[in-house]
Design a protein around this motif. Sequence first.
Motif, PDB file in Angstrom:
ATOM      1  N   HIS A 224     -14.710  10.972  -0.911  1.00 54.72           N
ATOM      2  CA  HIS A 224     -14.007  10.288  -2.034  1.00 54.72           C
ATOM      3  C   HIS A 224     -13.844   9.034  -2.373  1.00 54.72           C
ATOM      4  CE1 HIS A 224     -12.446  14.506  -1.690  1.00 54.72           C
ATOM      5  NE2 HIS A 224     -11.847  14.414  -2.087  1.00 54.72           N
ATOM      6  N   HIS A 225     -13.595   8.641  -3.259  1.00 57.47           N
ATOM      7  CA  HIS A 225     -13.574   6.827  -3.271  1.00 57.47           C
ATOM      8  C   HIS A 225     -12.419   6.699  -4.174  1.00 57.47           C
ATOM      9  CE1 HIS A 225     -16.586   5.398  -1.188  1.00 57.47           C
ATOM     10  NE2 HIS A 225     -17.285   6.801  -2.082  1.00 57.47           N
ATOM     11  N   THR A 226     -11.091   5.648  -3.877  1.00 57.60           N
ATOM     12  CA  THR A 226     -10.817   4.973  -4.542  1.00 57.60           C
ATOM     13  C   THR A 226     -11.025   4.719  -5.953  1.00 57.60           C
ATOM     14  OG1 THR A 226     -10.051   2.841  -3.988  1.00 57.60           O
ATOM     15  CG2 THR A 226      -9.253   4.458  -3.294  1.00 57.60           C
ATOM     16  N   LEU A 227     -10.060   4.938  -6.870  1.00 54.39           N
ATOM     17  CA  LEU A 227     -11.016   3.258  -8.004  1.00 54.39           C
ATOM     18  C   LEU A 227      -9.568   3.129  -8.679  1.00 54.39           C
ATOM     19  CD1 LEU A 227     -13.472   5.249 -10.840  1.00 54.39           C
ATOM     20  CD2 LEU A 227     -13.756   3.116  -9.428  1.00 54.39           C
ATOM     21  N   THR A 228      -9.291   1.450  -8.939  1.00 51.12           N
ATOM     22  CA  THR A 228      -8.234   0.737  -9.597  1.00 51.12           C
ATOM     23  C   THR A 228      -9.202  -0.246 -10.524  1.00 51.12           C
ATOM     24  OG1 THR A 228      -7.621  -0.088  -7.517  1.00 51.12           O
ATOM     25  CG2 THR A 228      -6.852  -1.075  -9.022  1.00 51.12           C
TER      26      THR A 228
ATOM     27  N   SER B 202       1.146  -1.337  -0.196  1.00 48.12           N
ATOM     28  CA  SER B 202       0.051   0.476   0.133  1.00 48.12           C
ATOM     29  C   SER B 202       1.207   0.989   0.309  1.00 48.12           C
ATOM     30  CB  SER B 202      -1.132  -0.060   1.722  1.00 48.12           C
ATOM     31  OG  SER B 202      -1.301  -1.103   1.154  1.00 48.12           O
ATOM     32  N   ALA B 203       0.612   2.606  -0.938  1.00 47.80           N
ATOM     33  CA  ALA B 203       1.575   3.286  -0.566  1.00 47.80           C
ATOM     34  C   ALA B 203       0.402   5.251  -0.571  1.00 47.80           C
ATOM     35  CB  ALA B 203       2.221   3.180  -1.940  1.00 47.80           C
ATOM     36  N   ARG B 204       1.147   6.117  -0.135  1.00 46.72           N
ATOM     37  CA  ARG B 204       0.048   7.637  -0.810  1.00 46.72           C
ATOM     38  C   ARG B 204       0.825   7.519  -1.820  1.00 46.72           C
ATOM     39  NH1 ARG B 204       0.751   6.655   5.058  1.00 46.72           N
ATOM     40  NH2 ARG B 204      -1.978   7.765   5.966  1.00 46.72           N
ATOM     41  N   VAL B 205      -0.033   7.826  -3.145  1.00 47.19           N
ATOM     42  CA  VAL B 205       0.132   7.693  -4.535  1.00 47.19           C
ATOM     43  C   VAL B 205       0.558   8.915  -4.607  1.00 47.19           C
ATOM     44  CG1 VAL B 205       0.194   6.876  -6.873  1.00 47.19           C
ATOM     45  CG2 VAL B 205      -0.028   5.324  -4.862  1.00 47.19           C
ATOM     46  N   PHE B 206      -0.876   9.197  -4.468  1.00 45.75           N
ATOM     47  CA  PHE B 206      -0.886  11.246  -4.341  1.00 45.75           C
ATOM     48  C   PHE B 206      -0.246  12.014  -3.803  1.00 45.75           C
ATOM     49  CE2 PHE B 206      -4.110   8.563  -7.048  1.00 45.75           C
ATOM     50  CZ  PHE B 206      -3.389   8.550  -7.885  1.00 45.75           C
ATOM     51  N   THR B 207       0.357  13.113  -4.249  1.00 48.09           N
ATOM     52  CA  THR B 207       1.502  14.003  -3.164  1.00 48.09           C
ATOM     53  C   THR B 207       0.203  15.107  -2.324  1.00 48.09           C
ATOM     54  OG1 THR B 207       2.715  14.054  -4.992  1.00 48.09           O
ATOM     55  CG2 THR B 207       2.502  16.003  -3.418  1.00 48.09           C
ATOM     56  N   GLY B 208       0.692  15.105  -0.987  1.00 51.89           N
ATOM     57  CA  GLY B 208      -0.609  15.532   0.508  1.00 51.89           C
ATOM     58  C   GLY B 208      -1.876  15.026   0.612  1.00 51.89           C
ATOM     59  N   ILE B 209      -2.260  13.675  -0.739  1.00 53.61           N
ATOM     60  CA  ILE B 209      -2.994  13.199  -0.416  1.00 53.61           C
ATOM     61  C   ILE B 209      -3.286  11.789   1.168  1.00 53.61           C
ATOM     62  CG2 ILE B 209      -5.084  11.544  -1.450  1.00 53.61           C
ATOM     63  CD1 ILE B 209      -4.465  15.009  -2.139  1.00 53.61           C
ATOM     64  N   ASP B 210      -4.044  11.960   2.159  1.00 56.15           N
ATOM     65  CA  ASP B 210      -4.530  10.639   3.086  1.00 56.15           C
ATOM     66  C   ASP B 210      -4.689   9.074   2.437  1.00 56.15           C
ATOM     67  OD1 ASP B 210      -3.984   9.357   4.966  1.00 56.15           O
ATOM     68  OD2 ASP B 210      -5.201  10.672   6.352  1.00 56.15           O
ATOM     69  N   ALA B 211      -4.270   8.606   1.015  1.00 55.61           N
ATOM     70  CA  ALA B 211      -4.987   7.887   0.821  1.00 55.61           C
ATOM     71  C   ALA B 211      -4.339   6.157   0.841  1.00 55.61           C
ATOM     72  CB  ALA B 211      -5.533   7.719  -0.367  1.00 55.61           C
TER      73      ALA B 211
ATOM     74  N   LEU C 172     -11.064  12.367   3.995  1.00 57.69           N
ATOM     75  CA  LEU C 172     -11.343  11.979   2.532  1.00 57.69           C
ATOM     76  C   LEU C 172     -12.699  11.713   2.643  1.00 57.69           C
ATOM     77  CD1 LEU C 172      -8.067  11.035   1.274  1.00 57.69           C
ATOM     78  CD2 LEU C 172      -8.851  13.234   0.868  1.00 57.69           C
ATOM     79  N   VAL C 173     -12.839   9.985   3.515  1.00 58.77           N
ATOM     80  CA  VAL C 173     -13.890   9.469   4.324  1.00 58.77           C
ATOM     81  C   VAL C 173     -15.270  10.897   3.918  1.00 58.77           C
ATOM     82  CG1 VAL C 173     -15.657   7.692   4.968  1.00 58.77           C
ATOM     83  CG2 VAL C 173     -13.162   7.483   4.590  1.00 58.77           C
TER      84      VAL C 173
ATOM     85  N   ALA D   7      -9.896  13.251  -7.878  1.00 57.99           N
ATOM     86  CA  ALA D   7      -9.728  14.761  -7.162  1.00 57.99           C
ATOM     87  C   ALA D   7      -7.991  15.163  -7.460  1.00 57.99           C
ATOM     88  CB  ALA D   7      -8.865  14.150  -5.847  1.00 57.99           C
ATOM     89  N   GLU D   8      -8.370  16.115  -7.291  1.00 59.43           N
ATOM     90  CA  GLU D   8      -6.353  15.932  -6.852  1.00 59.43           C
ATOM     91  C   GLU D   8      -5.225  16.309  -6.163  1.00 59.43           C
ATOM     92  OE1 GLU D   8      -7.029  21.146  -8.901  1.00 59.43           O
ATOM     93  OE2 GLU D   8      -8.044  20.377 -10.872  1.00 59.43           O
ATOM     94  N   ASP D   9      -4.137  16.450  -6.539  1.00 56.25           N
ATOM     95  CA  ASP D   9      -3.442  16.098  -5.512  1.00 56.25           C
ATOM     96  C   ASP D   9      -2.701  17.299  -4.416  1.00 56.25           C
ATOM     97  OD1 ASP D   9      -0.877  16.837  -7.365  1.00 56.25           O
ATOM     98  OD2 ASP D   9       0.121  15.484  -7.738  1.00 56.25           O
ATOM     99  N   ALA D  10      -1.787  18.075  -4.124  1.00 56.40           N
ATOM    100  CA  ALA D  10      -1.643  18.887  -3.366  1.00 56.40           C
ATOM    101  C   ALA D  10      -1.388  19.708  -4.401  1.00 56.40           C
ATOM    102  CB  ALA D  10      -0.624  18.633  -2.293  1.00 56.40           C
ATOM    103  N   ASP D  11      -0.175  18.905  -5.592  1.00 58.77           N
ATOM    104  CA  ASP D  11       0.085  20.442  -6.829  1.00 58.77           C
ATOM    105  C   ASP D  11      -1.209  20.754  -7.942  1.00 58.77           C
ATOM    106  OD1 ASP D  11       2.975  20.308  -5.209  1.00 58.77           O
ATOM    107  OD2 ASP D  11       3.558  18.090  -6.495  1.00 58.77           O
TER     108      ASP D  11
END
Length: 526
Positions: free
Chosen positions: A384-388, A47-56, A379-380, A434-438
């Motif tokens: 917000h939601h993830t999609l894979t 598991s990884a926080r893929v997007f800058t500044g996003i707690d997902a 985020l919850v 969603a957009e990341d911190a940048d």
Amino acid sequence: MPERTSYDVVIVGGGHNGLVAAAYLARAGRSVLVLERLDHTGGAAVSARVFTGIDARLSRYSYLVSLLPPKIVRDLGLRFAVRKRTVSSYTPVVRAGRPTGLLVGGGAARTRASFAELTGSDREFDAWQDFYATTRRLAERVFPTLTEPLPTRAGLRARIDDDATWHALFERPLGELIEKTFHDDLVRGVVLTDGLIGTFATAHDPTLRQNRCFLYHVIGGGTGDWDVPLGGMGALTDALADAARRAGAEIVTGCPVTALATDGRTAEVTGEGCGTIGARHVLVNAAPRELARLLGEPAPPPVEGAQLKVNMLLTRLPRLRDPRTDPREAFSGTFHIAEGYDQLETAHGEAAAGRLPSAPPSEIYCHSLTDPSILGADLVRRGHHTLTLFGLHTPARLFAADTAEEPATRDKLLAATLAQLDAQLAEPLADCLAEDADGRPCVEARSPLDLDRELGLPGGNIFHRELAFPYADDADELGTAAARWGVATGHANVLLCGAGALRGGGVSGIPGHNAAMAVLEESAAR
């Protein structure tokens, strides 16, 4: 740096299979060292926080669990759990000019009604029920053998005790069975997809690679269910690393192994910054290609992966063109895109001719609907939601011109794949991202060549090499413990414990278990 200069067992690679082997062997009293190239364990199951500044925390590569035996969870006392999905799949389609879809899940009555509305009768639903009752019986017989010594072909056939099923799945192309059983193109496609995950093949491929992939996708857990790992895939590998350390195994990260030497009785493993370490046994949790490189031997025949992996974060789930279907239901199971039977065959033909599929097939899943714990509380709260997304029929050869800095083909494929999804939506997916911190859209894509660069998967092949049926040929020599457990290499004290072993592939821990059992069996026989 390792604490010692020699160990009973050195394990090359700290992915989930290597950690399983380490935990079993350390619990049995062996001194065990795991050497991992990256700065963390887990391999493809992280598991990884893929997007800058996003707690997902997204399951970055592998994302669902089917093949992990409950036996391994119990034996190792893992603090890990999965949750079942309420909907198995949803497949949108346009029939008679009207958007509709096939929903599998929510109970037999609900599924029957969905089949009847799609096809106009109960015939396909009844065939579906009979077909998956057969695969479930197959799973009940085959799955327990995966953590036992390797059966012979004749032995597995006797255990299955169903000559018609054996002939259809182990001897003839899967397409023959699908076409005989089902009439509707969409239903046929949904069934076929289980034979194409990471596998570049047609329904009628004479090598039966699609059959082997299908088998591993329908036997998991003895039920065929694909479950959601609570806390994300990294929760599993974190639990395995904890179990290995509690048992006494030593894990060293940031230590790429550069060479392996063996005389069949003792071995030496050399790691960058770790020196040279002696071992009685070496277990390799890496592809056969990597083993050959470490030994200085000729590389095995090349293999390639055939998938696109995309991670996304959305501010909300998009509305569907079919207004009668709730997006929360549609995305809580596997959402099939451009995966009709004819569409899949067309996509394969285009890719085989060297072109990106004009309608790239893919399947999508929303992890956070089943397990919101992977998202931060804010985020919850904001919905917000993830999609894979997992794309099919995109072999590594199509990306030969791409580089890590200029992935033009990957980006083109991503755009075409998301366009196929947009065709099923009542609003553009881009409006929901969603957009990341940048300020960048939260979308991450990985081609087979990206997986090769990042994880050492040869050609991006998620199985490390061609999958094999889970048996030994009747004429095979099974005189050693390693051969009996399906983990042998050309060197007596070097064993495969990753997906490249027989009965490898998927997030299972089975090769790690089996390599550990081979070491312990050999030791007991001395």
